[in-house]
Design a protein around this motif. Sequence first.
Motif, PDB file in Angstrom:
ATOM      1  N   VAL A 104       0.828  -1.253  -0.102  1.00 36.34           N
ATOM      2  CA  VAL A 104       0.045  -0.158  -0.156  1.00 36.34           C
ATOM      3  C   VAL A 104       0.849   1.417  -0.038  1.00 36.34           C
ATOM      4  O   VAL A 104       0.648   2.226  -0.639  1.00 36.34           O
ATOM      5  CB  VAL A 104      -1.028   0.009   1.194  1.00 36.34           C
TER       6      VAL A 104
ATOM      7  N   THR B 140      -7.107   3.284   5.063  1.00 34.64           N
ATOM      8  CA  THR B 140      -8.764   3.220   5.237  1.00 34.64           C
ATOM      9  C   THR B 140      -9.045   2.045   4.262  1.00 34.64           C
ATOM     10  O   THR B 140      -9.657   1.093   4.678  1.00 34.64           O
ATOM     11  CB  THR B 140      -9.141   4.452   5.237  1.00 34.64           C
ATOM     12  N   HIS B 141      -8.725   2.247   3.143  1.00 32.43           N
ATOM     13  CA  HIS B 141      -8.993   1.247   2.131  1.00 32.43           C
ATOM     14  C   HIS B 141      -8.582  -0.005   2.396  1.00 32.43           C
ATOM     15  O   HIS B 141      -9.261  -1.158   2.303  1.00 32.43           O
ATOM     16  CB  HIS B 141      -8.563   1.632   0.670  1.00 32.43           C
ATOM     17  N   LEU B 142      -7.193  -0.276   2.981  1.00 29.29           N
ATOM     18  CA  LEU B 142      -6.777  -1.402   3.209  1.00 29.29           C
ATOM     19  C   LEU B 142      -7.554  -2.200   4.663  1.00 29.29           C
ATOM     20  O   LEU B 142      -7.863  -3.161   4.291  1.00 29.29           O
ATOM     21  CB  LEU B 142      -5.315  -1.709   3.665  1.00 29.29           C
TER      22      LEU B 142
ATOM     23  N   ARG C 208      -5.818   7.721   3.192  1.00 30.25           N
ATOM     24  CA  ARG C 208      -6.822   7.158   2.498  1.00 30.25           C
ATOM     25  C   ARG C 208      -6.697   5.695   1.894  1.00 30.25           C
ATOM     26  O   ARG C 208      -7.566   4.856   2.146  1.00 30.25           O
ATOM     27  CB  ARG C 208      -6.908   7.924   1.333  1.00 30.25           C
ATOM     28  N   ALA C 209      -5.438   5.265   1.694  1.00 25.72           N
ATOM     29  CA  ALA C 209      -4.879   4.003   1.304  1.00 25.72           C
ATOM     30  C   ALA C 209      -5.197   2.952   2.660  1.00 25.72           C
ATOM     31  O   ALA C 209      -5.587   1.998   2.396  1.00 25.72           O
ATOM     32  CB  ALA C 209      -3.617   3.872   0.835  1.00 25.72           C
TER      33      ALA C 209
ATOM     34  N   LEU D 235     -13.678  -2.851  -4.044  1.00 25.22           N
ATOM     35  CA  LEU D 235     -13.666  -2.222  -5.249  1.00 25.22           C
ATOM     36  C   LEU D 235     -15.043  -2.204  -5.606  1.00 25.22           C
ATOM     37  O   LEU D 235     -15.724  -2.842  -5.458  1.00 25.22           O
ATOM     38  CB  LEU D 235     -12.738  -3.161  -6.269  1.00 25.22           C
TER      39      LEU D 235
ATOM     40  N   LEU E 163      -9.946  -3.545   1.262  1.00 20.67           N
ATOM     41  CA  LEU E 163      -9.554  -3.426  -0.176  1.00 20.67           C
ATOM     42  C   LEU E 163     -10.943  -3.460  -1.360  1.00 20.67           C
ATOM     43  O   LEU E 163     -10.759  -3.989  -2.269  1.00 20.67           O
ATOM     44  CB  LEU E 163      -8.413  -3.999  -0.725  1.00 20.67           C
TER      45      LEU E 163
ATOM     46  N   THR F 250       1.180   3.875  -3.260  1.00 26.23           N
ATOM     47  CA  THR F 250       0.678   5.149  -2.850  1.00 26.23           C
ATOM     48  C   THR F 250       2.017   6.104  -3.223  1.00 26.23           C
ATOM     49  O   THR F 250       1.782   6.972  -4.207  1.00 26.23           O
ATOM     50  CB  THR F 250       0.592   5.471  -1.642  1.00 26.23           C
TER      51      THR F 250
ATOM     52  N   ASN G 169     -10.566  -1.596   5.408  1.00 31.63           N
ATOM     53  CA  ASN G 169     -11.901  -1.976   4.852  1.00 31.63           C
ATOM     54  C   ASN G 169     -12.002  -3.257   3.970  1.00 31.63           C
ATOM     55  O   ASN G 169     -12.793  -3.758   3.550  1.00 31.63           O
ATOM     56  CB  ASN G 169     -12.667  -0.781   4.201  1.00 31.63           C
TER      57      ASN G 169
END
Length: 197
Positions: free
Chosen positions: A164, A189-191, A186-187, A197, A195, A168, A193
């Motif tokens: 990540v 948070t995505h991880l 932000r990245a 899509l 990831l 980034t 959650n």
Amino acid sequence: MTSSEPMGLRERKKARTRAAIQRHAVRLFLEQGYAATTVEQIAAAADISPSTFFRYFPTKEETVLYDSVDQLLIEAGRRQPKDLSLLGAVRAALHEVHGNLSPEAWAGERRRQALVFSEPELRAKAMEGHLRSTYLMADWVAARTGRSASDFEVHTWAGAVVGVILSTAQLAATDLDADYVGLLDRAFTHLENGLPL
């Protein structure tokens, strides 16, 4: 230098010299091009001899590939409270390191990253550094969780976080004015959650 001089002072002097060499190297690479810049030119810009250069960096490419921030992040991660989640501790460490770096030092780090991603020769060699970063991260996770660094879940978690950070950094390298720390948040948070899509 006397033998009674504290080791901490010696190490700080070495770190300052290493940083100065790297700063001049990155500047010259960006001004003249990576291939066109010689070790002799870097040494002259840093006001050192070529033999001194080689005491700090074994090759020209290492001046760009050397990442002083990795170790700072690990050290900052060790200082984070145990009640933070692993990712929370990584985030807190990132903010701590970013907050402690001068704007000039942070801008220099961003230029270094951009140079690594823009030069094919450096980009290929940087993969070795990313593997080292994964092992560093796995060691930190192992120490924090009481598990082994070779534990499958520990190693894959470390690899995911380093991935990540790497992806980034690659995106941010195209825009040096981008809010890199904000993008990493932000990245992460995505991880966190999963990831989606």
